[in-house]
Motif scaffolding. Structure first.
Motif, mmCIF file in Angstrom:
data_model
loop_
_atom_site.group_PDB
_atom_site.id
_atom_site.type_symbol
_atom_site.label_atom_id
_atom_site.label_comp_id
_atom_site.label_asym_id
_atom_site.label_seq_id
_atom_site.Cartn_x
_atom_site.Cartn_y
_atom_site.Cartn_z
ATOM 1 N N THR A 23 0.804 -1.225 0.000
ATOM 2 C CA THR A 23 0.000 0.000 0.000
ATOM 3 C C THR A 23 0.836 1.273 0.000
ATOM 4 O O THR A 23 0.312 2.349 -0.267
ATOM 5 N N ASP A 24 2.140 1.154 0.286
ATOM 6 C CA ASP A 24 2.982 2.351 0.349
ATOM 7 C C ASP A 24 3.589 2.724 -0.995
ATOM 8 O O ASP A 24 4.352 3.672 -1.097
ATOM 9 N N ARG A 25 3.222 1.983 -2.051
ATOM 10 C CA ARG A 25 3.777 2.253 -3.373
ATOM 11 C C ARG A 25 2.740 1.997 -4.454
ATOM 12 O O ARG A 25 1.855 1.175 -4.288
ATOM 13 N N TYR A 26 2.886 2.677 -5.567
ATOM 14 C CA TYR A 26 2.095 2.380 -6.749
ATOM 15 C C TYR A 26 2.784 1.247 -7.495
ATOM 16 O O TYR A 26 4.009 1.114 -7.420
ATOM 17 N N ALA A 27 2.010 0.457 -8.207
ATOM 18 C CA ALA A 27 2.567 -0.662 -8.971
ATOM 19 C C ALA A 27 2.043 -0.639 -10.399
ATOM 20 O O ALA A 27 0.874 -0.338 -10.633
ATOM 21 N N SER A 28 2.897 -1.001 -11.329
ATOM 22 C CA SER A 28 2.490 -1.130 -12.724
ATOM 23 C C SER A 28 1.948 -2.535 -12.962
ATOM 24 O O SER A 28 2.127 -3.442 -12.138
ATOM 25 N N VAL A 29 1.308 -2.727 -14.091
ATOM 26 C CA VAL A 29 0.830 -4.057 -14.475
ATOM 27 C C VAL A 29 2.006 -5.028 -14.499
ATOM 28 O O VAL A 29 1.911 -6.144 -13.978
ATOM 29 N N ILE A 48 -4.501 -8.882 -15.301
ATOM 30 C CA ILE A 48 -4.067 -7.914 -14.293
ATOM 31 C C ILE A 48 -4.543 -6.518 -14.687
ATOM 32 O O ILE A 48 -5.102 -5.791 -13.864
ATOM 33 N N TYR A 49 -4.346 -6.145 -15.937
ATOM 34 C CA TYR A 49 -4.768 -4.833 -16.401
ATOM 35 C C TYR A 49 -6.272 -4.635 -16.212
ATOM 36 O O TYR A 49 -6.704 -3.611 -15.657
ATOM 37 N N ARG A 50 -7.072 -5.590 -16.649
ATOM 38 C CA ARG A 50 -8.529 -5.461 -16.519
ATOM 39 C C ARG A 50 -8.954 -5.372 -15.059
ATOM 40 O O ARG A 50 -9.832 -4.585 -14.698
ATOM 41 N N MET A 60 -11.851 1.636 -5.685
ATOM 42 C CA MET A 60 -11.089 0.846 -4.717
ATOM 43 C C MET A 60 -9.584 1.019 -4.890
ATOM 44 O O MET A 60 -8.812 0.754 -3.975
ATOM 45 N N ALA A 61 -9.165 1.444 -6.077
ATOM 46 C CA ALA A 61 -7.746 1.670 -6.357
ATOM 47 C C ALA A 61 -7.586 3.062 -6.950
ATOM 48 O O ALA A 61 -8.483 3.586 -7.593
ATOM 49 N N SER A 62 -6.430 3.610 -6.717
ATOM 50 C CA SER A 62 -6.067 4.890 -7.296
ATOM 51 C C SER A 62 -5.176 4.611 -8.494
ATOM 52 O O SER A 62 -4.325 3.728 -8.453
ATOM 53 N N LYS A 63 -5.378 5.361 -9.572
ATOM 54 C CA LYS A 63 -4.584 5.196 -10.783
ATOM 55 C C LYS A 63 -3.919 6.522 -11.105
ATOM 56 O O LYS A 63 -4.577 7.556 -11.138
ATOM 57 N N VAL A 64 -2.613 6.471 -11.320
ATOM 58 C CA VAL A 64 -1.862 7.654 -11.715
ATOM 59 C C VAL A 64 -0.961 7.282 -12.884
ATOM 60 O O VAL A 64 -0.716 6.110 -13.151
ATOM 61 N N VAL A 65 -0.477 8.297 -13.562
ATOM 62 C CA VAL A 65 0.502 8.083 -14.628
ATOM 63 C C VAL A 65 1.883 8.172 -13.991
ATOM 64 O O VAL A 65 2.136 9.036 -13.145
ATOM 65 N N GLY A 69 5.571 9.447 -17.397
ATOM 66 C CA GLY A 69 4.445 9.319 -18.304
ATOM 67 C C GLY A 69 4.382 8.058 -19.127
ATOM 68 O O GLY A 69 3.573 7.954 -20.037
ATOM 69 N N GLU A 70 5.198 7.057 -18.812
ATOM 70 C CA GLU A 70 5.257 5.883 -19.661
ATOM 71 C C GLU A 70 4.205 4.812 -19.364
ATOM 72 O O GLU A 70 3.821 4.080 -20.264
ATOM 73 N N VAL A 71 3.753 4.694 -18.140
ATOM 74 C CA VAL A 71 2.791 3.651 -17.784
ATOM 75 C C VAL A 71 1.832 4.135 -16.709
ATOM 76 O O VAL A 71 2.104 5.099 -16.003
ATOM 77 N N ALA A 72 0.717 3.419 -16.588
ATOM 78 C CA ALA A 72 -0.224 3.677 -15.495
ATOM 79 C C ALA A 72 0.240 2.896 -14.271
ATOM 80 O O ALA A 72 0.779 1.790 -14.380
ATOM 81 N N LEU A 73 0.008 3.483 -13.113
ATOM 82 C CA LEU A 73 0.367 2.853 -11.844
ATOM 83 C C LEU A 73 -0.871 2.810 -10.961
ATOM 84 O O LEU A 73 -1.721 3.696 -11.028
ATOM 85 N N TYR A 74 -0.953 1.790 -10.110
ATOM 86 C CA TYR A 74 -2.139 1.565 -9.290
ATOM 87 C C TYR A 74 -1.745 1.256 -7.852
ATOM 88 O O TYR A 74 -0.712 0.671 -7.590
ATOM 89 N N ARG A 75 -2.641 1.631 -6.940
ATOM 90 C CA ARG A 75 -2.528 1.208 -5.540
ATOM 91 C C ARG A 75 -3.904 1.259 -4.911
ATOM 92 O O ARG A 75 -4.780 2.005 -5.362
ATOM 93 N N LEU A 76 -4.106 0.454 -3.880
ATOM 94 C CA LEU A 76 -5.400 0.450 -3.203
ATOM 95 C C LEU A 76 -5.630 1.786 -2.531
ATOM 96 O O LEU A 76 -4.697 2.406 -2.020
ATOM 97 N N VAL A 77 -6.873 2.216 -2.514
ATOM 98 C CA VAL A 77 -7.249 3.462 -1.860
ATOM 99 C C VAL A 77 -7.408 3.197 -0.371
ATOM 100 O O VAL A 77 -8.073 2.254 0.034
ATOM 101 N N ASN A 78 -6.792 4.030 0.410
ATOM 102 C CA ASN A 78 -6.954 3.985 1.852
ATOM 103 C C ASN A 78 -8.039 4.994 2.189
ATOM 104 O O ASN A 78 -7.879 6.185 1.945
ATOM 105 N N ARG A 79 -9.153 4.541 2.714
ATOM 106 C CA ARG A 79 -10.293 5.439 2.988
ATOM 107 C C ARG A 79 -9.928 6.578 3.936
ATOM 108 O O ARG A 79 -10.572 7.613 3.928
#
Length: 141
Positions: A23-29, A48-50, A60-65, A69-79
């Protein structure tokens, strides 16, 4: 954690478990793919992408570039972080939140003076964390 309103396969659960541990990092596909494959999970990048896109769409997840700018990154949202921005280190990838009064005041200023409502939960600032700025990346990587 299960995906709301979707069929929860072992593969989807494995993705959620991975994100829950990191949860402390964004991850790529590709990052999720390599980690799960190394654990013996049979899964494809498209699955994984879908799944990550579904999680992001459901909030439920946050998505950032990625910073470059090369890939999308994801991590779970902490409420607990819903009204806070995120600081992402471009060196080590660590994520921390910024929910201080000055950030809230900035958001209020932009709203009242410029008529633009900032979504703080999607606000990401890129830079270097204190340890990376001091060249101590290995100390917390």
């Amino acid at each position: 954690m299960a995906i709301r309103g979707t069929y929860n396969t072992r593969q989807r659960q494995a993705i959620l478990d991975y994100l829950d541990v990191h949860t402390d990092r964004y991850a790529s596909v590709d990052c999720v793919f390599e980690a799960l494959r190394s654990q013996g999970v049979e899964i494809g990048r498209s699955t994984i992408y879908r799944t990550l896109e579904t999680l992001a769409g459901e909030g439920m997840a946050s998505k950032v570039v990625a910073p470059r700018g090369e890939v999308a990154l994801y991590r779970l949202v902490n409420r607990d972080e819903e009204n806070a921005g995120q600081l992402v280190c471009v060196e080590c990838g660590r994520v921390s939140t910024i929910g201080c009064a000055a950030f809230q005041e900035f958001s209020h200023h932009v709203s009242t003076e410029h008529g633009f409502a900032i979504d703080l939960s999607r606000t990401v600032l890129y830079g270097r964390c204190p340890l990376c700025a001091k060249g101590k990346v290995a100390a917390h990587a």
